[in-house]
Design an enzyme around this catalytic site. Structure first.
Site, PDB file in Angstrom:
ATOM      1  N   HIS A  20     146.321 120.384 -17.184  1.00 21.18           N
ATOM      2  CA  HIS A  20     146.132 119.498 -16.045  1.00 21.18           C
ATOM      3  C   HIS A  20     144.691 119.563 -15.526  1.00 21.18           C
ATOM      4  O   HIS A  20     144.434 120.080 -14.434  1.00 21.18           O
ATOM      5  CB  HIS A  20     147.133 119.878 -14.950  1.00 21.18           C
ATOM      6  N   CYS A  41     144.540 114.379  -8.062  1.00 20.62           N
ATOM      7  CA  CYS A  41     145.007 114.411  -9.451  1.00 20.62           C
ATOM      8  C   CYS A  41     145.146 113.008 -10.047  1.00 20.62           C
ATOM      9  O   CYS A  41     145.265 112.869 -11.260  1.00 20.62           O
ATOM     10  CB  CYS A  41     146.353 115.124  -9.539  1.00 20.62           C
TER      11      CYS A  41
END
Length: 394
Positions: free
Chosen positions: A338, A86
């Site tokens: 996200h 991420c």
């Protein structure tokens, strides 16, 4: 090392784009960043492309950045593919900063882009599996519920342990989520733009106790881009006011199991030391709230407040848009979305807008001077595998 500035930014609203590909999303973000900067693509000397799961979702592996940037007309330049879970986008930002600050380049492109939606939703969840030690977690992966990410049970376990240590309750999680859903309702780039009540969040579908769906970041597609350059280059080629990169730090976990001394904490400390400031001098934080519990954990790790103060801060609205220390004015990941490789660059774009006074309805009444982004990813042991911290100043 030379001073490095963010000269321009651009972003695609995060969301679900089943009919768009990596090239399309990237083109929109890069076009906006170049237009914002006022330079042409011929000024770009190198490209740093953050992406995490294209190999699993789209089958495009190995040369993702070259494929994307060549289609944009940026062939021939050095292209660096950055994969760091991420934190891929913010790690690409860190490496681009190094290229400019070292004097190797005068102007570079940072792109974070991700396609996570797939007609077969189980394929999306399969992509998450690579973000853990697949040998150490072979049993958990083999028994995985294919209707959700393997990370959600891990995050829920982290949340329960943190609540035990801090005295936080599920109500505190919901109150913080109310804040972020309100902020997201003011953000035209957010995937979810509807304010939610405390009861709606508490009573939403349970993902993994204590986390309800509205406390968790959704699956997203998106792209965000930054143009980084030297201070001298900006003066010669653009009339934009500079946003200075005061610190950019990327760290990996030492797998110690102590979240106070974990990767977010020591990456934050390194960033504060590099910038020569403390958390009390940061006007705005964008933190990595894959779940709302992760935001509250960051309050402690980044020294925003002490462990036993977190509940008080939430109860007294200290981290709202116009509170004493705003956190996630964008709405955070739980509402903004996200898209893994794009998330970190998207955080930086948001901070640049806030520092310039260009954040629209969510603009802080007192325009911030200094802002911090915290972007973490992957899991090793009992914490994130990687963390990148960026501090910007106008």
């Amino acid at each position: 090392m030379r001073k490095v500035v963010v000269a321009g930014v651009g972003m695609v609203p995060f969301g679900k784009y089943l009919d768009r590909n990596l090239k399309s999303l990237s083109k929109e973000a890069i076009d906006k960043a170049l237009l914002d900067t006022g330079i042409t693509k011929n000024s770009i000397e190198a490209g740093y492309v953050g992406n995490s799961v294209a190999g699993v979702i789209t089958g495009q592996d190995t040369i993702r950045g070259q494929v994307i940037l060549n289609s944009y007309g940026l062939g021939g330049i050095p292209v660096f593919n950055v994969e760091n879970a991420c934190a891929s986008g913010s790690t690409a930002f860190h490496l681009g900063w190094l290229g400019v600050s070292s004097g190797m380049y005068d102007c570079v492109l940072i792109l974070g882009v991700e396609k996570m939606t797939h007609p077969d939703r189980s394929q999306t969840f399969k992509a998450f599996r690579g973000g853990v030690d697949v040998e150490a977690m072979a049993e958990e992966i083999s028994n995985e519920d294919t209707s959700k990410s393997v990370f959600m049970d891990i995050y829920a376990d982290f949340a329960r342990n943190f609540m035990d240590k801090s005295g936080l309750t599920k109500s505190h999680l919901a109150k913080a989520a109310v804040k972020n859903h309100y902020n997201g309702s003011l953000n035209p780039y957010a995937q979810y733009q509807q304010p939610r009540t405390f009861d709606e969040i508490m009573n939403d579908r349970l993902v993994s106790e204590p986390l309800t769906r509205m406390m968790c970041a959704p699956v997203s597609d998106g792209a965000a881009a930054c143009i980084l350059c030297s201070e001298e280059f900006l003066k010669k080629h653009s009339n934009k006011s500079p946003i200075y990169v005061e610190a950019t730090v990327t760290k990996s976990t030492a797998v110690k199991g102590d979240d106070r001394q974990g990767v977010v904490a020591f990456a934050g400390q390194a960033a504060y030391e590099y910038a020569g400031i403390g958390p009390e001098e940061i006007d705005l934080f964008e933190v990595h709230d894959t779940t709302i519990a992760a935001e509250l954990m960051a309050y402690n790790s980044l020294n925003i407040c002490s462990l036993d103060e977190i509940g008080h801060w939430i109860d007294h609205d200290y981290t709202t848009i116009n509170g004493k220390k705003p956190v996630n004015a964008s709405g955070g990941l739980i509402t903004k979305g996200h898209p893994l490789g794009a998330t970190g660059v998207g955080q930086i774009v948001e901070l640049v807008w806030q520092l310039r006074g260009e954040a629209g309805k969510r603009q802080l009444i007192k325009q911030p001077k200094t802002a911090l982004a915290q972007n973490a990813g992957g899991i090793l042991g009992t914490e994130n595998a990687a963390c990148a911290i960026t501090i910007l100043k106008r």
